[in-house]
Design a protein around this motif. Structure first.
Motif, mmCIF file in Angstrom:
data_model
loop_
_atom_site.group_PDB
_atom_site.id
_atom_site.type_symbol
_atom_site.label_atom_id
_atom_site.label_comp_id
_atom_site.label_asym_id
_atom_site.label_seq_id
_atom_site.Cartn_x
_atom_site.Cartn_y
_atom_site.Cartn_z
ATOM 1 N N GLN A 135 0.627 -1.282 -0.106
ATOM 2 C CA GLN A 135 0.009 0.093 0.170
ATOM 3 C C GLN A 135 1.163 1.684 0.189
ATOM 4 N N LEU A 136 0.411 2.290 -0.998
ATOM 5 C CA LEU A 136 1.502 3.305 -0.503
ATOM 6 C C LEU A 136 -0.078 4.081 -0.727
ATOM 7 N N MET A 137 0.497 5.443 0.876
ATOM 8 C CA MET A 137 -0.784 6.401 1.273
ATOM 9 C C MET A 137 0.251 7.435 0.813
ATOM 10 N N PHE A 138 -0.993 8.221 0.443
ATOM 11 C CA PHE A 138 -0.303 10.754 0.657
ATOM 12 C C PHE A 138 -1.533 10.566 1.362
ATOM 13 N N ALA A 139 -1.318 11.522 2.825
ATOM 14 C CA ALA A 139 -1.925 12.661 2.848
ATOM 15 C C ALA A 139 -1.789 13.834 2.939
ATOM 16 N N ALA A 140 -2.832 14.660 2.161
ATOM 17 C CA ALA A 140 -2.260 16.104 2.142
ATOM 18 C C ALA A 140 -0.630 15.885 1.106
ATOM 19 N N ALA A 141 -1.079 15.527 0.481
ATOM 20 C CA ALA A 141 0.582 15.481 -0.113
ATOM 21 C C ALA A 141 0.256 17.021 -1.605
ATOM 22 N N ARG B 299 -9.852 19.960 1.015
ATOM 23 C CA ARG B 299 -10.568 21.500 0.160
ATOM 24 C C ARG B 299 -10.252 21.852 0.658
ATOM 25 N N TYR B 300 -9.712 22.774 2.560
ATOM 26 C CA TYR B 300 -9.492 23.752 3.190
ATOM 27 C C TYR B 300 -8.359 23.349 3.435
ATOM 28 N N ASP B 301 -7.428 22.694 2.846
ATOM 29 C CA ASP B 301 -5.787 22.526 3.648
ATOM 30 C C ASP B 301 -5.342 23.831 3.038
ATOM 31 N N LYS B 302 -5.059 25.036 4.074
ATOM 32 C CA LYS B 302 -4.423 26.282 3.736
ATOM 33 C C LYS B 302 -3.058 26.202 3.817
ATOM 34 N N ALA B 303 -2.367 25.443 4.011
ATOM 35 C CA ALA B 303 -0.778 24.923 4.390
ATOM 36 C C ALA B 303 -0.716 25.282 2.855
ATOM 37 N N LEU B 304 -1.357 24.142 1.552
ATOM 38 C CA LEU B 304 -1.079 23.729 0.658
ATOM 39 C C LEU B 304 -1.206 24.872 -0.454
ATOM 40 N N LEU B 305 -2.223 25.678 -0.148
ATOM 41 C CA LEU B 305 -2.782 26.938 -0.792
ATOM 42 C C LEU B 305 -1.353 27.948 -0.610
ATOM 43 N N LEU C 141 1.269 27.393 -11.017
ATOM 44 C CA LEU C 141 -0.231 26.921 -11.794
ATOM 45 C C LEU C 141 -0.751 25.694 -11.310
ATOM 46 N N ALA C 142 -0.103 25.072 -11.312
ATOM 47 C CA ALA C 142 -0.449 23.498 -10.277
ATOM 48 C C ALA C 142 -1.079 23.208 -9.408
ATOM 49 N N PRO C 143 -2.729 23.009 -8.838
ATOM 50 C CA PRO C 143 -2.625 22.750 -7.615
ATOM 51 C C PRO C 143 -1.848 21.873 -7.330
ATOM 52 N N ARG C 144 -1.678 21.256 -5.548
ATOM 53 C CA ARG C 144 -1.485 20.755 -4.757
ATOM 54 C C ARG C 144 -2.440 19.395 -5.007
ATOM 55 N N MET C 145 -1.990 18.322 -4.839
ATOM 56 C CA MET C 145 -2.915 16.917 -4.823
ATOM 57 C C MET C 145 -3.674 17.022 -3.721
ATOM 58 N N GLY D 3 -7.354 16.957 -5.271
ATOM 59 C CA GLY D 3 -7.389 15.229 -5.335
ATOM 60 C C GLY D 3 -6.808 15.087 -6.163
ATOM 61 N N LEU D 4 -6.807 13.860 -6.780
ATOM 62 C CA LEU D 4 -6.470 13.418 -8.280
ATOM 63 C C LEU D 4 -6.994 13.819 -8.740
ATOM 64 N N PRO D 5 -6.301 13.996 -9.950
ATOM 65 C CA PRO D 5 -6.765 14.534 -11.820
ATOM 66 C C PRO D 5 -8.247 13.127 -12.333
#
Length: 340
Positions: free
Chosen positions: A177-183, A213-219, A228-232, A236-238
Motif C-alpha cells: 500500500q502506498l498512501m499519501f495524506a495532504a500530498a 479541500r480546506y488545506d491552507k498550508a497547500l494553498l 499554476l498547478a494545484p497541490r494534490m 485530489g487526483l486528476p
C-alpha cells in the motif's frame, strides 16, 4: 524500541547527510546509532518467529510501514509524530512495525524552499537505503509486506524516490500500500502515463490519496512557488488518474471537526488534522489489511460529485466498533492485524 532511518547530519549541521539507522524509545530519548546489519536484524527480530527455513533462519511474517514526514519538522517532532502514529494504528488493530524516514526538514515556519531542496536530495535513499534494504532480507529471513505513508512534502520525497529509483536499485522491488495524506505534489504528476504514475504502478499495489479541500498550508505552498498547478493534497487526483489510484476526500470530516470554518484556523491545523482522527486511521488500517477492495470499505462512501469508481468521501460520522472490526477481520492478510 522504535526504529528510524535518518538523513540528518549527526553533528546537527544543515543539509542531507549519510543514511543513519537509529533506534529510540521516546520523543526526547537518546538515539542509538547502529550499523545497518545490526539495525536490520533487530527490526526482523520484532516479528514472531516460526519454523526454520532452508537457510537456517526462523521464518518471520509481518508488515512494515515507512512513515515519511513533511516539511517544517525537527528531528524531535518527527519522533513525536512517529509515536503518535504507532499508538493510533495500534488503537485500530494494526501492530506492524512503523519505521520513520526522517529527512532534514528545517523545523522552521518559513523554511519551505530549503526543505524542498533537502526533500529532493533525500529521495533516492528512501528506496536504496530503506525499502530495498528490508526487501532484500526477505530472501532468507522473513516475509514482510512493506507499505508507505507520506505526509505533505514527504509525498514529494516519495514521488521523487519512485520516479528515479531505477538509477539506484534493480527494478524488481515492490511494496503493498502506498498512501499519501495532504500530498504537497503537483496533481498533474498523477495523470495517466506520466513517468511518476508509471513508477507507482510498477512498484506499488494500490495508491490511496487522502485530501482536504480546506488545506491552507497547500494553498500557501502553491503561492510560494508561483506555479499554476494545484497541490494534490488539496484538490485530489486528476480525472485521468489510472485505476490503481483512488482518492479519499476528507473535507466533510474536516467540516465536522471544525464547524466554524470561517474562523482563522492555522494552516498547520488544516494540513495535519488527519493524524488526530480515528476515522482516518480506521481507513488506513483497512488499507494496510489489504484483503478487501477499496469500494467496500465501510469507512468511506462514493463521492457523489464524481463519476469515477475510484473517488470516495471519508464518512464523517465514522462507523461503530462492530462494523469496523468485522470489516477488519475480512481485510486481514497478515498477523500484524489483531481483531479483538
Amino acid at each position: 524500541m522504535e526504529f528510524m532511518i535518518t538523513l540528518r547530519n549527526a553533528d546537527g549541521s544543515d543539509g542531507v547527510g549519510p543514511v543513519r539507522y537509529l533506534t529510540f524509545t521516546g520523543e526526547m530519548g537518546t538515539d542509538n546509532d547502529l550499523a545497518l546489519n545490526d539495525w536490520r536484524a533487530r527490526v526482523i527480530a520484532t516479528f514472531p518467529a516460526g519454523d526454520r527455513n532452508p537457510a537456517g533462519h526462523p521464518d518471520r511474517t509481518g508488515d512494515i510501514l515507512f512513515l515519511v514526514h513533511g516539511f517544517n519538522e525537527s528531528h524531535e517532532s518527527a519522533k513525536a509524530l512517529h509515536l503518535k502514529c504507532v499508538k493510533a494504528l495500534a488503537d485500530e488493530g494494526w501492530f506492524g512495525r512503523v519505521i520513520s524516514y526522517d529527512w532534514p526538514s528545517d523545523g522552521l515556519v518559513f523554511a519551505y524552499l530549503p526543505d524542498r531542496v533537502n526533500a529532493r536530495a533525500a529521495a533516492s535513499a528512501l528506496v536504496s537505503g530503506a525499502i530495498a534494504v528490508l526487501e532484500g532480507a526477505q530472501q532468507t529471513q522473513c516475509t514482510i509486506n512493506v507499505h508507505v505513508l507520506a505526509h505533505s512534502m514527504g509525498g514529494f520525497v516519495v514521488q521523487q524516490a519512485f520516479t528515479w529509483s531505477y538509477q539506484d536499485v534493480p527494478a524488481d522491488w515492490r511494496i503493498g500500500q502506498l498512501m499519501f495524506a495532504a500530498a504537497d505534489v503537483d496533481y498533474t504528476v498523477f495523470e495517466v502515463d506520466t513517468p511518476s504514475t508509471k513508477a507507482f504502478a510498477s512498484h506499488a499495489g494500490r495508491l490511496t490519496a487522502y485530501s482536504n479541500r480546506y488545506d491552507k498550508a497547500l494553498l500557501v505552498s502553491n503561492a510560494k512557488r508561483l506555479e499554476l498547478a494545484p497541490r494534490m493534497g488539496r484538490v485530489g487526483l486528476p480525472d485521468t488518474a489510472p485505476p490503481m489510484m483512488c482518492e479519499v476526500n476528507c473535507s466533510a470530516l474536516f467540516e465536522k471537526v471544525f464547524p466554524g470554518i470561517q474562523n482563522d484556523l492555522s494552516p498547520s491545523v488544516t494540513h495535519s488534522f488527519y493524524f488526530d482522527r480515528p476515522e482516518f486511521w480506521r481507513d488506513v488500517v483497512l488499507n494496510l489489511g489489504g484483503g478487501i477492495d477499496r469500494g467496500v470499505f465501510p469507512t468511506r462512501e462514493p463521492d457523489p460529485s464524481s463519476s469515477s469508481a475510484n473517488r470516495f468521501e471519508l464518512d464523517p460520522a465514522g462507523i461503530d466498533d462492530a462494523t469496523y472490526w468485522a470489516a477488519l477481520a475480512r481485510a486481514a492478510t497478515s498477523p500484524s492485524i489483531r481483531v479483538p
